[in-house]
Design a protein around this motif. Sequence first.
Motif, PDB file in Angstrom:
ATOM      1  N   ASP A  93      -1.967   7.755   7.982  1.00  0.00           N
ATOM      2  CA  ASP A  93      -0.574   7.777   8.438  1.00  0.00           C
ATOM      3  C   ASP A  93       0.389   7.536   7.277  1.00  0.00           C
ATOM      4  O   ASP A  93       1.434   8.190   7.184  1.00  0.00           O
ATOM      5  N   ILE A  94       0.033   6.578   6.405  1.00  0.00           N
ATOM      6  CA  ILE A  94       0.877   6.312   5.236  1.00  0.00           C
ATOM      7  C   ILE A  94       0.940   7.537   4.340  1.00  0.00           C
ATOM      8  O   ILE A  94       2.003   7.922   3.844  1.00  0.00           O
ATOM      9  N   ASP A  95      -0.209   8.172   4.141  1.00  0.00           N
ATOM     10  CA  ASP A  95      -0.261   9.359   3.298  1.00  0.00           C
ATOM     11  C   ASP A  95       0.600  10.475   3.874  1.00  0.00           C
ATOM     12  O   ASP A  95       1.348  11.150   3.150  1.00  0.00           O
ATOM     13  N   ASN A 155      -4.557  15.596  10.979  1.00  0.00           N
ATOM     14  CA  ASN A 155      -5.647  16.548  10.837  1.00  0.00           C
ATOM     15  C   ASN A 155      -5.627  17.220   9.479  1.00  0.00           C
ATOM     16  O   ASN A 155      -6.665  17.545   8.915  1.00  0.00           O
ATOM     17  N   LEU A 156      -4.415  17.445   8.957  1.00  0.00           N
ATOM     18  CA  LEU A 156      -4.295  18.111   7.668  1.00  0.00           C
ATOM     19  C   LEU A 156      -4.790  17.256   6.522  1.00  0.00           C
ATOM     20  O   LEU A 156      -5.380  17.763   5.575  1.00  0.00           O
ATOM     21  N   VAL A 157      -4.528  15.946   6.578  1.00  0.00           N
ATOM     22  CA  VAL A 157      -4.817  15.095   5.432  1.00  0.00           C
ATOM     23  C   VAL A 157      -6.100  14.297   5.585  1.00  0.00           C
ATOM     24  O   VAL A 157      -6.571  13.709   4.630  1.00  0.00           O
ATOM     25  N   GLU A 158      -6.710  14.322   6.820  1.00  0.00           N
ATOM     26  CA  GLU A 158      -7.852  13.445   7.036  1.00  0.00           C
ATOM     27  C   GLU A 158      -9.015  13.791   6.130  1.00  0.00           C
ATOM     28  O   GLU A 158      -9.692  12.929   5.583  1.00  0.00           O
ATOM     29  N   PRO A 160       0.821  -1.221   0.000  1.00  0.00           N
ATOM     30  CA  PRO A 160       0.000   0.000   0.000  1.00  0.00           C
ATOM     31  C   PRO A 160       0.852   1.267   0.000  1.00  0.00           C
ATOM     32  O   PRO A 160       0.463   2.279  -0.576  1.00  0.00           O
ATOM     33  N   ARG A 161       1.992   1.192   0.647  1.00  0.00           N
ATOM     34  CA  ARG A 161       2.874   2.363   0.694  1.00  0.00           C
ATOM     35  C   ARG A 161       3.367   2.725  -0.706  1.00  0.00           C
ATOM     36  O   ARG A 161       3.391   3.904  -1.071  1.00  0.00           O
ATOM     37  N   TRP A 162       3.738   1.714  -1.500  1.00  0.00           N
ATOM     38  CA  TRP A 162       4.193   2.016  -2.855  1.00  0.00           C
ATOM     39  C   TRP A 162       3.036   2.571  -3.694  1.00  0.00           C
ATOM     40  O   TRP A 162       3.227   3.505  -4.485  1.00  0.00           O
TER      41      TRP A 162
END
Length: 553
Positions: free
Chosen positions: A259-261, A529-532, A224-226
């Motif tokens: 978290d990954i993002d 919080n920024l990316v959620e 998923p990270r890739w």
Amino acid sequence: MSGRSMLSNLAVAKYANAIRSAPRSVICNRALLISSLLYALSAIPMTWDQGSSSVVPSLPGFQNHFSITSGANPEQIRNFVSLVYIGYSVGAALSFFINDNIGRLQSYRLYVAIWSIGQIIAITTPNVAGLYAARIVSGIGIGALSVSGPMSLAEIAPTEIRGLLTSWYVVAMGLSLFTSIFCVYGIYLHVAVGRIQYQIAFFAPVIFMALCLFCTYGFSEESPRWLMMVGKKEQALTVLARLRGLPLDHPRVQQEIVDIDASVRSLGGEERPTFLALAKETFTKKTNLRRLQQTVVSYALAQLSGANSITSYFVPYVNIISPGGGTTRNIFLSGMYGFSKFWFSLISSFLFIDALGRRNSLFIGTALQAISDIYIGAFVKCQQDGSVSTAASQGAIAMLFVHAFGYAVGLLTLPYVFGGELWPNHIRSFGGALSQTFHWLFIYAMKFSVPSLLKETDDWGAFIFFASWCLISLVYVFFCVPEVAGLSVEEIEEVFKGSWFNAYKRSKAAIWQGVEDQELARNTSTKNNLVETEWEVPLAASAEKESKGAATM
């Protein structure tokens, strides 16, 4: 440290507690277990080659075809044993450019295919020149797999059992090592003399890895990270949900993908740093240069201790210590040596390293290696000067196994465990590929030079040489190797800001950096919080697709 405290620090105890606390579907689901197994099995080509190459030269069919008179003569087998590591280094270096461009699964398939081509060339080649070329081609595939396999495991594993799943790679290495040697042992006993002897040894793992490669279609998941790194966010979410055995809208899946993002964004998002930018940061930043120094020196010291040389030249070493035992005995002892290394690695990984700490494990293991090297060197010298007792000879053979145990507890830890812990996330891939490239080149140099070392030092001096480097390693560990067990990336950064020669003072200092942990938690919370909000649309779209698919069934 009390006995109860030591038991609670064991890797086995930690894994048991983590498994009990995690949701059952996260730990026990088909997608995760099959994917982890397939990535772990990428270790098989490496140790199958290391094990089989140490005893294949003893097969009469191999000797007849490639004009080798004795598999116990290190001068005659040095090119066969060592040239593969040139391919290892090339493969490890190239993997940096390939892994992030085509993905973990496609890299796995490509590297297995390259290694298989090398094995087929070795099977069909009519002369020794073709054999040497085949060794290099096979090494390219193996070197690349040595980088991509552990990395893929770490990227798909849930945090609760990441260490346990990563250890599957070590288990696969050990199983493959002694299986390959006993395969050759069976061939020697039961297969008629001819080319078919070494061809079976070379081709047997190709059949197994072909089955593994086939299983990656439909049974294994991409990282998923890739997928996030290349902008395939919806696919990353779907794959992560399958790997965790949870629905797309489960809070754990949503939090983990966020978290990954955040992690990918911190590395530059889809606009990844250039090769030159990574190289500049690695070689110009003081703390990263300190990491590079420790990683490179660690790999060098591990090889200078002689452990891997004993694995590859086990038959010549046994012939030096106890000449006249015959091919059957030598191959059998080599198999038992590989079998013992497998169990020693498991014992050290699960019982020693976490309970005693990195530094204490290194002191104990390296001291055992030095003692065994000195004993063997003194024994060989006494044997050359006159007769020795049978008990002393058996003791020297036993010391080879003590040496293997010491290596598993100590210097095996130094490069492999530290090498994975020290690098910060944004240069981990570059640092790992760089250090692995040096690692394989240094192994090539060591294994190519061992026959000359034995010859120039009358055999016994080689063991004193190895013992001297073990003693140097003890000094290096005391002054330069910090204790990093249980430290976060930020705390390790603080450790490496100090002098190169005060690790024994700074080892515990960063553990009490509570402020660093709080800062890390605040930064993570801010990123979440920024990316959620950016994940609300992909999550809703994925959930809608899932519900439509269920309605049509």
